[in-house]
Design an enzyme around this catalytic site. Sequence first.
Site, short mmCIF file in Angstrom:
data_model
loop_
_atom_site.label_atom_id
_atom_site.label_comp_id
_atom_site.label_asym_id
_atom_site.label_seq_id
_atom_site.Cartn_x
_atom_site.Cartn_y
_atom_site.Cartn_z
N GLU A 184 14.32 -16.49 24.33
CA GLU A 184 14.62 -15.70 25.48
C GLU A 184 15.87 -14.60 24.51
O GLU A 184 16.58 -14.88 24.19
CB GLU A 184 15.46 -16.25 26.46
CG GLU A 184 15.94 -15.41 27.68
CD GLU A 184 15.89 -16.21 29.01
OE1 GLU A 184 15.18 -17.46 29.30
OE2 GLU A 184 16.38 -15.67 30.08
N ARG A 185 15.44 -13.06 24.88
CA ARG A 185 16.22 -12.32 24.37
C ARG A 185 16.25 -12.32 22.79
O ARG A 185 17.21 -11.81 22.18
CB ARG A 185 17.74 -12.16 25.00
CG ARG A 185 17.56 -12.00 26.53
CD ARG A 185 16.60 -11.33 26.93
NE ARG A 185 16.62 -11.32 28.47
CZ ARG A 185 16.01 -10.78 29.34
NH1 ARG A 185 15.04 -9.90 28.66
NH2 ARG A 185 16.06 -10.93 30.59
N LYS A 304 24.34 -24.06 32.25
CA LYS A 304 24.39 -22.72 33.45
C LYS A 304 23.89 -23.21 34.52
O LYS A 304 22.70 -23.72 34.73
CB LYS A 304 23.23 -21.42 32.75
CG LYS A 304 22.79 -20.53 33.60
CD LYS A 304 21.91 -19.59 32.98
CE LYS A 304 21.27 -18.50 33.81
NZ LYS A 304 20.60 -17.65 33.34
N GLU A 308 21.23 -17.25 38.32
CA GLU A 308 19.99 -16.37 38.28
C GLU A 308 18.93 -17.60 38.64
O GLU A 308 17.82 -18.04 37.75
CB GLU A 308 19.81 -16.16 36.97
CG GLU A 308 20.82 -14.97 36.72
CD GLU A 308 20.65 -14.36 35.18
OE1 GLU A 308 20.15 -14.97 34.32
OE2 GLU A 308 20.93 -12.92 35.35
N ARG A 341 29.27 -22.63 32.07
CA ARG A 341 29.24 -21.04 32.02
C ARG A 341 29.78 -20.47 33.13
O ARG A 341 29.50 -21.19 34.31
CB ARG A 341 28.02 -20.61 31.66
CG ARG A 341 27.47 -21.10 30.56
CD ARG A 341 26.17 -20.56 30.15
NE ARG A 341 26.12 -19.10 29.45
CZ ARG A 341 25.13 -18.12 30.04
NH1 ARG A 341 24.29 -18.37 31.04
NH2 ARG A 341 25.07 -17.09 29.57
N ASP A 382 27.57 -8.05 32.40
CA ASP A 382 26.24 -8.61 31.44
C ASP A 382 26.06 -8.03 30.12
O ASP A 382 25.12 -7.34 29.98
CB ASP A 382 24.93 -8.79 32.08
CG ASP A 382 24.10 -9.98 31.61
OD1 ASP A 382 24.44 -10.40 30.70
OD2 ASP A 382 23.04 -10.11 32.30
N GLU A 410 20.49 -7.76 23.23
CA GLU A 410 19.38 -7.52 24.27
C GLU A 410 19.63 -6.11 25.04
O GLU A 410 18.51 -5.47 25.43
CB GLU A 410 19.78 -8.59 25.34
CG GLU A 410 19.21 -8.30 26.90
CD GLU A 410 19.58 -9.32 27.98
OE1 GLU A 410 20.48 -10.33 27.42
OE2 GLU A 410 19.07 -9.30 29.03
N HIS A 542 24.46 -1.01 32.73
CA HIS A 542 23.17 -1.62 33.40
C HIS A 542 21.94 -0.95 33.92
O HIS A 542 21.51 -0.78 35.07
CB HIS A 542 23.43 -2.84 34.57
CG HIS A 542 22.59 -4.05 34.56
ND1 HIS A 542 21.45 -4.19 34.27
CD2 HIS A 542 23.17 -5.27 34.31
CE1 HIS A 542 21.05 -5.32 34.06
NE2 HIS A 542 22.33 -6.09 34.15
#
Length: 722
Positions: A184-185, A304, A308, A341, A382, A410, A542
């Site tokens: 991821e990323r 986490k 999300e 987190r 973020d 990212e 963003h």
Amino acid sequence: MTRMLGLLILLAAMLQLHPAHAAIEDGYDLWLRYRLLAPGEQARLKAHATAIVMPSKRSATSEAALGELQRGLAGMLGTPRPLGAKLQDGALVLAMPESLKALGSTLDVSGVGREGYHLISTRLQGKKVTLLAANSDIGLLYGAFAWLRAAGTGASLSSLDQRSVPSLQLRVLNHWDNLDRSVERGYAGESIWNWWELPDILDQRYVDYARANASIGINGTVLNNVNASPEMLTAPFIAKTAALANVLRPYGIRVYLSVRFSTPLELKETRTADPLQPEVADWWQRKAAEIYRAIPDFGGFLVKANSEGQPGPHDYKRTHADGANMLARALASHGGVVMWRAFVYSDDDPADRARQAGDQFLPLDGQFAPNVIVQVKNGAIDFQPREPFHPLFSAMTRTPLMMEFQITKEYLGFATHLAYLGTLYEETLRTDTRARPGGATVAQLLDDSAHGGAAGRRLTGMAGVANIGSARNWSGSDFDQANWYAYGRFAWNPNAGAREVAREWIAQTFSPAPSTAAAILDMMMKSREAVVDYMTPLGLHHLMDTGHHHGPAPWVADLARPEWNPVYYHRADSKGIGFDRTAKGSNAIAQYAPALAQEFSDPRSTPEEYLLWFHHLPWQYGMPSGRSLWAELVARYDRGVATAASMHAAWMRLESVIDRRRHRDVAARLRKQHEEAQWWRNASIAYFQSVSGLPLPEGVRPPPFPLDYYKAKRFPFAPGNG
Ligand code: BDP
């Protein structure tokens, strides 16, 4: 004909022998290249390494230190150095307290702790030596790397007196790596963890990964994605993890795992994942015991939760503290920690996303078990190209907090753009939070000094989301290696300087030659500001395209949740632009210390670079430059593009002094960066002009295509998007 061919081959071979092209460099060796020094430099180094002497008992870690010294010296001098037990002039002597005594040294290393070291030019038994002293073999390994760094960067080796102690306890990488090897990323190929082949087949890369990390003081690694799979805690994956732990252990690196909060439920071994149900707590206790049987020095869990879409204690109306403390109890007797987190925002909370972590965590301050550390991203949204520091760092005073930086880019152009993040790390860490009368920087809050705490009183740490993959050069681009390097150096010393760190990295990675190094340093030091300028100037944030986050899409307004849409963040309309986070708006500024909140409450006293982060202002608002806000915004986009162009031009001037393969690869990326900087600039100006209805400031080049052209771009296969 064959003679011609022969001549051509000869010519090609001669060209390969040009000094700048002597070795084929593909980036695999990172900053640990140990290339042959010029003859004068060799003589200087030889005088300080006539032999390597280590009188005490050997361990796997001290073997690693000796091995690295031999490898480094053999590389830089062209011949191996003898390893001996006898003192002689010019020897490099590695000693821990018992052998220090035996050697007649009175050096006191009690102040360097378990991981620190002292490198000092001194006399032992009448011989002039360099003494590397530490309390443990890991201190010796860190010191060996420090000495090699000094040797490789041309530092003086004759009057060393370098005492170094890490300021933070946990210095960990977070791999967002999935069990199918996707990352991821990740922009550097597949995961380096070959889960399929583990535990039986151990890639040499794991050892080189460990060496690289030890060289910059990283002492922990979370192997898997924070969006974790329950499979991670099954017996086969514990065995695979144990195999990696065995490889990393001699280098002082502990392994940690990201865990999915609902693991026992999803594995169908409990009926709930409610942290207050005994069957759940018991399951975690048993699981921890199983892990520690396989990995006695296992580091702990990263979690986490309720973010999300991830499961968490809120699913059972419990708090983050309830969840974290239940896991912490399972790990406590084994010496493990929970990194919990604070990157949370909820599906149904209409509050400004920037304040949601504070809203959820501040009421829990002081409620976490001592082996829990809350992991907070550097900014409240973020990992944007620029964010003001996260207010939790100063507001949450009774809970240990660790920093989370993103090393992988990212939101800063993937592995294509050059953006040296040392300047970003430094900017955040040096910011004065104004939380104490005499001031308190983020670094001082992190290392506990601002709390007046004796070192070691409570947990401290820093996490970096890794940019490492199976790409030959590890990070996808040569310059992205610098961000891994810088992360490690800042985790060791949060008060480090970005410029100095870059200098070190350049000397080891490209060249210590002053003019070459100066040119590269200049590119690196301005690179991140360029990205801010052409992507999100003046506090915008963003505005990246949906999902993959590649390229501009400030127009996106149709996604299910408000805070997924760029329009949520810039709030531009015909009158103005920016997010009002003052008392008139979301009041997120109230989470900062009063003195700082007051500064941020007025656009006149808000630093320009955070202006639109905190304020919604009219397009005609007068900027300190004398320009209107609209004109300033356009000028920043243009400045970013100009810097991108200048970085490419500067690199092209280095063609004759940089090895061919790396030069060519970096050149292609810088060219692409310049192109994409223009795309960002053009798309952003076209869009904001469509909203503001304003003419372009005089002399400004209009975007070459209409807005619809930029809106129509699609990247279904952009990397890193899971
Ligand atoms: C966001 C990333 C997402 C991560 C998330 C996180 O886009 O892939 O899962 O952060 O940090 O920036 O959990």
